[in-house]
Design a protein around this motif. Structure first.
Motif, PDB file in Angstrom:
ATOM      1  N   ASP A 341     -13.547  32.365  78.773  1.00  0.00           N
ATOM      2  CA  ASP A 341     -13.040  32.023  77.442  1.00  0.00           C
ATOM      3  C   ASP A 341     -11.676  32.669  77.253  1.00  0.00           C
ATOM      4  O   ASP A 341     -11.127  33.288  78.154  1.00  0.00           O
ATOM      5  N   ASP A 342     -11.116  32.544  76.057  1.00  0.00           N
ATOM      6  CA  ASP A 342      -9.776  33.059  75.780  1.00  0.00           C
ATOM      7  C   ASP A 342      -9.748  34.556  75.506  1.00  0.00           C
ATOM      8  O   ASP A 342      -8.665  35.129  75.368  1.00  0.00           O
ATOM      9  N   ARG A 343     -10.897  35.199  75.450  1.00  0.00           N
ATOM     10  CA  ARG A 343     -10.909  36.606  75.028  1.00  0.00           C
ATOM     11  C   ARG A 343     -10.436  37.556  76.121  1.00  0.00           C
ATOM     12  O   ARG A 343      -9.991  38.651  75.833  1.00  0.00           O
ATOM     13  N   GLY A 344     -10.594  37.179  77.366  1.00  0.00           N
ATOM     14  CA  GLY A 344     -10.136  38.047  78.446  1.00  0.00           C
ATOM     15  C   GLY A 344     -11.101  39.176  78.745  1.00  0.00           C
ATOM     16  O   GLY A 344     -12.311  39.074  78.463  1.00  0.00           O
ATOM     17  N   LEU A 345     -10.592  40.275  79.289  1.00  0.00           N
ATOM     18  CA  LEU A 345     -11.404  41.384  79.768  1.00  0.00           C
ATOM     19  C   LEU A 345     -11.319  42.588  78.834  1.00  0.00           C
ATOM     20  O   LEU A 345     -10.280  42.859  78.245  1.00  0.00           O
ATOM     21  N   ASN A 346     -12.419  43.317  78.754  1.00  0.00           N
ATOM     22  CA  ASN A 346     -12.445  44.561  77.992  1.00  0.00           C
ATOM     23  C   ASN A 346     -13.455  45.508  78.640  1.00  0.00           C
ATOM     24  O   ASN A 346     -14.647  45.198  78.673  1.00  0.00           O
ATOM     25  N   PRO A 347     -12.981  46.651  79.176  1.00  0.00           N
ATOM     26  CA  PRO A 347     -11.591  47.110  79.240  1.00  0.00           C
ATOM     27  C   PRO A 347     -10.807  46.349  80.309  1.00  0.00           C
ATOM     28  O   PRO A 347     -11.373  45.599  81.090  1.00  0.00           O
ATOM     29  N   LYS A 348      -9.505  46.597  80.342  1.00  0.00           N
ATOM     30  CA  LYS A 348      -8.633  45.934  81.298  1.00  0.00           C
ATOM     31  C   LYS A 348      -7.558  46.900  81.765  1.00  0.00           C
ATOM     32  O   LYS A 348      -7.261  47.897  81.098  1.00  0.00           O
ATOM     33  N   VAL A 349      -6.981  46.588  82.920  1.00  0.00           N
ATOM     34  CA  VAL A 349      -5.929  47.426  83.488  1.00  0.00           C
ATOM     35  C   VAL A 349      -4.690  47.380  82.599  1.00  0.00           C
ATOM     36  O   VAL A 349      -4.293  46.319  82.117  1.00  0.00           O
ATOM     37  N   ASP A 350      -4.118  48.549  82.389  1.00  0.00           N
ATOM     38  CA  ASP A 350      -2.847  48.660  81.686  1.00  0.00           C
ATOM     39  C   ASP A 350      -1.732  48.507  82.722  1.00  0.00           C
ATOM     40  O   ASP A 350      -1.483  49.400  83.520  1.00  0.00           O
ATOM     41  N   PHE A 351      -1.054  47.345  82.712  1.00  0.00           N
ATOM     42  CA  PHE A 351      -0.028  47.075  83.713  1.00  0.00           C
ATOM     43  C   PHE A 351       1.256  47.878  83.492  1.00  0.00           C
ATOM     44  O   PHE A 351       2.184  47.783  84.283  1.00  0.00           O
ATOM     45  N   SER A 352       1.319  48.661  82.406  1.00  0.00           N
ATOM     46  CA  SER A 352       2.505  49.477  82.184  1.00  0.00           C
ATOM     47  C   SER A 352       2.487  50.750  83.026  1.00  0.00           C
ATOM     48  O   SER A 352       3.456  51.497  83.041  1.00  0.00           O
ATOM     49  N   LYS A 353       1.370  51.001  83.729  1.00  0.00           N
ATOM     50  CA  LYS A 353       1.306  52.142  84.624  1.00  0.00           C
ATOM     51  C   LYS A 353       0.685  51.718  85.945  1.00  0.00           C
ATOM     52  O   LYS A 353       0.219  50.585  86.092  1.00  0.00           O
ATOM     53  N   ASN A 354       0.712  52.599  86.912  1.00  0.00           N
ATOM     54  CA  ASN A 354       0.151  52.305  88.222  1.00  0.00           C
ATOM     55  C   ASN A 354      -1.305  51.858  88.084  1.00  0.00           C
ATOM     56  O   ASN A 354      -2.078  52.463  87.328  1.00  0.00           O
ATOM     57  N   ILE A 355      -1.669  50.799  88.795  1.00  0.00           N
ATOM     58  CA  ILE A 355      -3.038  50.264  88.706  1.00  0.00           C
ATOM     59  C   ILE A 355      -4.073  51.353  88.936  1.00  0.00           C
ATOM     60  O   ILE A 355      -5.092  51.433  88.245  1.00  0.00           O
ATOM     61  N   TRP A 356      -3.802  52.244  89.900  1.00  0.00           N
ATOM     62  CA  TRP A 356      -4.817  53.211  90.329  1.00  0.00           C
ATOM     63  C   TRP A 356      -4.897  54.416  89.405  1.00  0.00           C
ATOM     64  O   TRP A 356      -5.708  55.312  89.614  1.00  0.00           O
TER      65      TRP A 356
END
Length: 382
Positions: A341-356
Motif C-alpha cells: 500500500d502507500d503507507r510504506g515501512l515503519n520503522p525505515k532506514v534514515d537515508f540521511s546517514k549511513n545505512i549501517w
C-alpha cells in the motif's frame, strides 16, 4: 594519511539449506549470478556457483546471462546449463535498432513492469576492495518498499527519497570493515539523487537513452540468439559525450519487455584529474569502469525485479605517492514479492546517514545467503 581501523562481525546462525551448484556444461566452471526461480522465492548463485536450495525443491527454472534457460524437475546437487552458443561462428547475426527499442520500453514502462506499491524481502550485499584486497563486506536481510517500481525524477531532485524507495534493515548477517580509506570516502552523509536512481532500471534506461539521443553518438545492436519469444541482444555505444559502453540484454518480443539488462561503462581512458577531500587534502583521481545489471521475472502478467547489481573497478587515487586502486559492488537480490500500500515501512532506514548506523529490526526467516570462499576467508581472518 590517517586510517580508521575497526572490526565488527555479527553472526546470527548458520543456514540448513542444501547447496546446489550451477556449472557451465562446456567447461565445468561455476556460473555466478544464475537466477533460480523457486515456487515462493528467488535465489542466486554466489561467485562460486552455489545457491541455497533445499533438497525438496522441484520444478524450478535456472537462467543466467549467456546461457540457455533450464527447467529442473527434481533436485540435483550439480546442474549443468548450456551456453547460448559454443563458437562465434555459430551466431546468426541480426541487426537491431536499440535506440528505437529502448524508447518503446521506456515510453511503456508502466504497462510492462509492475508499477504499484510493492514490498520485497531482499538480501543486500556490499563489498569494497583496495589494491586487490577485500577490506569491507556487509550482507544483510532487509525489506524494500517501492511506491511504483520506477524512479520518480521530481521526487529524486527534491530529495523526497521516501516517496520513491524505503528500506527496513532487518538481520545484519555479516559486517566487517578492516580499513576505511578516507581518500575514497566522501565525508558527507548526504544521499545523492543518482545513488538512489541506480536502484532502478528505469533510471538506467533513461540514462542510456540520453547517450543514444546525442547526435554524435554511434551505436550497434545485434541479436545473437533466440529461444521462443526471448531474444539475446548485444550492443555497443560510442557516446558523443566521450564514453564507450557495451552490454547485452534479453528481450521478450511478445511482451515487448527487457527481462535482463547488463551495461558496462568503459572509462579508464579518461585522464587523471585533481580532486580534494572534504577536509581539503588534494589527490589525483582517475575514473574506472562501471557496470550495472538488472534482472526481472514475470508474475501475474507483469515483470517485477529479481536482481540489481552495480559494480565499479579500476578507480584510482594517488595520494602522498601511494596508489590505491579501488573496486566496489552493491547487490540486491529480491527474494520475495508482495503487493503493498502507500503507507510504506515503519520503522525505515534514515537515508540521511549511513545505512549501517540504523538500528536493525530483528526478524526470523529462513536464510538465503551463502558466502563465497573469498568472503568466508575474509570473515574468518583475525
Amino acid at each position: 594519511m590517517k586510517h580508521v581501523y575497526f572490526l565488527l562481525v555479527l553472526f546470527f546462525g548458520l543456514f540448513p539449506a542444501q547447496k546446489l551448484k550451477v556449472v557451465d556444461s562446456e567447461t565445468g566452471g561455476p556460473v555466478p549470478n544464475a537466477r533460480i526461480l523457486l515456487n515462493n522465492q528467488i535465489v542466486y548463485t554466489n561467485e562460486d556457483g552455489y545457491a541455497p536450495v533445499n533438497a525438496e525443491a522441484a520444478n524450478f527454472e535456472i537462467s543466467a546471462s549467456g546461457f540457455q534457460k533450464k527447467k529442473v524437475r527434481a533436485f540435483n546437487p550439480v546442474v549443468r546449463i548450456k551456453p547460448v552458443y559454443k563458437d562465434i561462428g555459430e551466431i546468426k547475426i541480426v541487426d537491431v535498432d536499440i535506440r528505437k527499442l529502448f524508447q518503446d520500453v521506456s515510453k511503456n514502462y508502466h504497462k510492462r513492469y509492475y508499477n504499484e506499491p510493492s514490498l520485497y524481502d531482499v538480501v543486500y550485499k556490499e563489498k569494497r576492495i583496495d589494491n586487490d584486497k577485500l577490506y569491507f563486506l556487509v550482507i544483510a536481510e532487509t525489506k524494500l518498499w517501492s511506491k511504483s517500481n520506477q524512479y520518480n525524477y521530481r521526487d529524486g531532485i527534491r530529495r523526497n527519497y521516501d516517496e520513491i524507495l524505503q528500506m527496513q534493515l532487518n538481520n545484519v548477517k555479516y559486517l566487517k570493515n578492516l580499513k576505511s580509506d578516507s581518500i575514497f570516502i566522501v565525508n558527507t552523509n548526504e544521499f545523492s539523487h543518482e545513488y538512489m536512481g541506480n536502484y532502478f532500471f528505469s533510471f538506467e534506461l533513461n540514462r542510456t537513452l540520453g547517450h543514444l539521443k546525442n547526435r554524435d553518438t554511434k551505436f550497434t545492436g545485434r541479436m545473437i540468439f533466440e529461444e521462443g519469444d526471448e531474444q539475446l541482444i548485444t550492443f555497443k555505444i560510442k557516446s558523443g559525450a566521450g564514453i564507450d559502453m557495451k552490454g547485452e540484454f534479453r528481450y521478450n518480443k511478445a511482451d515487448k519487455a527487457i527481462t535482463y539488462f547488463e551495461i558496462h561503462y568503459l572509462q579508464t581512458n579518461f585522464p587523471m584529474i585533481r580532486r580534494k577531500t572534504a577536509d581539503g587534502r588534494e589527490y589525483d583521481y582517475q575514473l574506472g569502469d562501471a557496470s550495472l545489471i538488472f534482472d526481472f521475472y514475470k508474475k501475474d502478467g507483469m515483470y517485477v525485479p529479481a536482481l540489481s547489481k552495480m559494480k565499479g573497478e579500476k578507480y584510482v587515487a594517488i595520494y602522498n605517492g601511494k596508489r590505491h586502486e579501488r573496486e566496489f559492488s552493491r547487490e540486491l537480490i529480491y527474494n520475495t514479492f508482495a503487493k503493498s500500500d502507500d503507507r510504506g515501512l515503519n520503522p525505515k532506514v534514515d537515508f540521511s546517514k549511513n545505512i549501517w548506523e540504523n538500528v536493525p529490526v530483528k526478524e526470523k526467516k529462513q536464510g538465503t545467503i551463502l558466502l563465497s570462499e573469498e568472503e568466508q576467508a575474509f570473515l574468518n581472518d583475525k
